[in-house]
Design an enzyme around this catalytic site. Structure first.
Site, mmCIF file in Angstrom:
data_model
loop_
_atom_site.group_PDB
_atom_site.id
_atom_site.type_symbol
_atom_site.label_atom_id
_atom_site.label_comp_id
_atom_site.label_asym_id
_atom_site.label_seq_id
_atom_site.Cartn_x
_atom_site.Cartn_y
_atom_site.Cartn_z
ATOM 1 N N GLU A 25 0.828 -1.303 -0.167
ATOM 2 C CA GLU A 25 0.026 0.074 -0.045
ATOM 3 C C GLU A 25 1.007 1.288 -0.083
ATOM 4 O OE1 GLU A 25 -2.617 0.217 3.199
ATOM 5 O OE2 GLU A 25 -3.676 1.794 2.534
ATOM 6 N N GLU A 174 -12.616 -2.337 2.441
ATOM 7 C CA GLU A 174 -13.183 -2.072 3.912
ATOM 8 C C GLU A 174 -14.308 -0.846 3.966
ATOM 9 O OE1 GLU A 174 -9.921 -1.472 6.911
ATOM 10 O OE2 GLU A 174 -9.243 -3.312 6.775
ATOM 11 N N GLU A 293 -6.099 -9.041 3.445
ATOM 12 C CA GLU A 293 -5.102 -8.306 4.525
ATOM 13 C C GLU A 293 -5.363 -9.434 5.791
ATOM 14 O OE1 GLU A 293 -5.902 -4.290 5.442
ATOM 15 O OE2 GLU A 293 -6.477 -3.896 3.345
HETATM 16 O O1 AHR Z 1 -2.937 -2.340 6.572
HETATM 17 C C1 AHR Z 1 -3.364 -1.137 6.697
HETATM 18 C C2 AHR Z 1 -4.328 -0.693 6.605
HETATM 19 O O2 AHR Z 1 -5.477 -1.731 7.578
HETATM 20 C C3 AHR Z 1 -5.307 -0.788 5.446
HETATM 21 O O3 AHR Z 1 -4.878 0.318 4.476
HETATM 22 C C4 AHR Z 1 -6.633 -1.068 5.607
HETATM 23 O O4 AHR Z 1 -7.276 -1.708 4.751
HETATM 24 C C5 AHR Z 1 -6.653 -1.930 7.072
HETATM 25 O O5 AHR Z 1 -7.346 -1.098 7.882
#
Ligand code: AHR
Length: 488
Positions: A25, A174, A293
């Site tokens: 990210e 999310e 994730e």
């Molecule tokens: O991985 C860090 C953050 O955690 C991501 O951006 C989000 O999708 C999650 O809440």
């Protein structure tokens, strides 16, 4: 002695290599000074060579990008064209670390990184702050044949004549939280709207619905209710799960070791229950699980940047044990899982690498991915483990096995922080060949980790065993990978 019975004729399914994916990210030090380090000596086209080489060594098949939460404010157009002309924007995470997004890594650079690593891209599309047509144009830019559309011409103008053929697209991130703060029903309607346009832009896309947070099974059911199974709109359904809240990443107690491993083990329940919802809506074909994730989320500040990189944390043998346990659960449930991406690749939560300036090291978690790579594409084998549990919710040994090309791979993690174990592999319906290769990670120090000063404190040791009788010794907190021929 603990016994692991391998029921060789009973296979669970094929382990999709994409279960071994990673997430990168635009947050903290993941991209800038993480994978992208054009000012360092050892880079290829601006990307760190050690990361590229190690990614290839571990055969990491897939990289999710550009977020996470970042994806939901990302306008892909900011990241194309001459780099010196790209706009600087407020990064999603600016409110946490004050950093801005320079857009030096955009679609073309990221695709170059994937090419260099032999990995497939998995893009997360923004459905919070751009329109379906903007995402249609992104797909057009990535996938339309050379010389056709205005977007294909723009790609060519930027130096990339041939299409990238990006197949995997996440639709939102999310969406119950920072991705639009939606209800399951409103997300499902947004999903239907976006994918109608997205599917129209390119054939053969695999579109992934953004699903629940952790144990929110109600979200899954309500979303599936509105998605409508009669319409083949979905190729996978995600959920996210982080485990944490179990002490300091480096100085945790033994009790906190077990607390974290018990939390990691709840991945089994998550897979079973989200999958049960998918099955109850008759969506097994469309709704394979996507855990895009996962990992440990510890208090910040223990990584080499000492808190300057948001969410950066050190990674010990405890994180390696979580990785091993989680990947075993994925292997053992492979028929339900389309893909998974660990969060995140470098300088962040549960990272495979830590870097800064000229330094770049692997974490114990990286070694687990490397040791597990032979599972990719294998047939997962049913296992019966006869071992005593070492704490509530923590089995003594976490294990998975698969067969590929006549070779059996067994990966076993000793989840005790206190006792070394000897396990015996007992095959049913076949025999194990006399020669085996056994790799062990860990030497009994469950808090061991790698640093810029001592980058190989934790590394796997491989030995060849000429008359293998199925016995494997695993130090406390250690992980073993056994590769042996299977004979009928
Ligand atoms: O991985 C860090 C953050 O955690 C991501 O951006 C989000 O999708 C999650 O809440």
């Amino acid at each position: 002695m603990d016994k692991i019975y391998l029921v060789l004729p009973k296979t669970i399914g094929t382990i999709n290599p994409d279960i071994y994916g990673v997430f990168a990210e635009h947050i903290g030090g993941v991209i800038y000074d993480g994978i992208w380090a054009p000012d360092t000596k050892d880079n290829i086209n601006g990307f760190r060579r050690p990361i590229i080489e190690k990614m290839k060594q571990a055969r990491i098949p897939l990289v999710r990008w550009p977020g996470g939460c970042f994806a939901e404010i990302y306008d892909w157009r900011d990241g194309i064209g001459p780099r010196e002309e790209r706009p600087t924007r407020i990064n999603f995470w600016h409110y946490r670390d004050g950093r801005y997004e320079s857009n030096q890594v955009g679609t073309d650079e990221f695709m170059d990184f994937c090419r260099l690593c032999d990995a497939q891209p998995y893009f997360a599309a923004n459905i919070t702050s751009v329109t379906p047509l903007d995402i249609r144009d992104w797909i057009d830019y990535c996938n339309s044949p050379a010389g056709t559309t205005v977007m294909a011409k723009l790609r060519e103008q930027n130096g990339h004549r041939e299409p990238y053929n990006v197949k995997l697209w996440g639709v939102g991130n999310e969406t119950w939280g920072d991705g639009g703060d939606m209800t399951p029903e409103s997300y499902a309607m947004e999903y239907r709207r976006y994918v109608t346009v997205m599917n129209n832009a390119s054939r053969g896309l695999e579109l992934i619905a953004s699903g629940a947070n952790c144990f929110d099974y109600g979200w899954t059911r309500r979303m599936l209710e509105t998605l409508d199974k009669s319409r083949r709109l979905m190729s996978g359904m995600s959920f996210h799960y982080y485990c944490g809240g179990a002490g300091d990443p480096l100085t945790f107690s033994d009790a906190q070791w077990y607390e974290l491993l018990a939390k990691a083990g709840r991945m089994q329940e998550l897979v079973e229950r989200h999958w049960a919802a998918v099955v109850s809506y008759g969506m097994e074909k469309q709704g394979k699980l996507v855990i895009d994730e996962w990992g440990c989320w510890h208090p910040e500040g223990s990584g080499p940047s000492r808190g300057s990189n948001l969410f950066e944390q050190q990674s010990t043998m405890r994180d390696a044990a979580v990785s091993a346990h989680t990947l075993n659960i994925f292997n053992n449930n492979c028929e339900k899982i389309r893909l998974a991406t660990v969060a995140q690749l470098v300088n962040n939560l549960h990272a495979l690498f830590l870097s800064g300036g000229e330094n770049c090291i692997t974490t114990p978690t990286y070694h687990v991915f490397d040791m597990y790579k032979n599972h990719q594409g294998g047939q997962a084998v049913e296992i019966i483990a006869e071992c005593t549990s070492c704490a509530e919710g923590v089995p003594g040994v976490s294990v998975s096995a698969s067969v590929k090309g006549g070779k059996l791979t067994v990966t076993a993690a000793n989840l005790s922080a206190e006792k070394d174990v000897t396990v015996k592999l007992v095959p049913f319906g076949g025999a194990l060949g006399g020669q085996a290769e056994i790799t062990i990670l860990g030497d009994g120090d469950v808090r061991a980790h790698n640093t810029f000063d001592v980058p190989d404190r934790v590394k796997p040791v491989t030995k060849a065993v000429s008359s293998f009788d199925g016995t494997v010794e695993i130090p406390r907190g250690g992980i073993a990978a056994v590769c042996v021929k299977v004979e009928k």
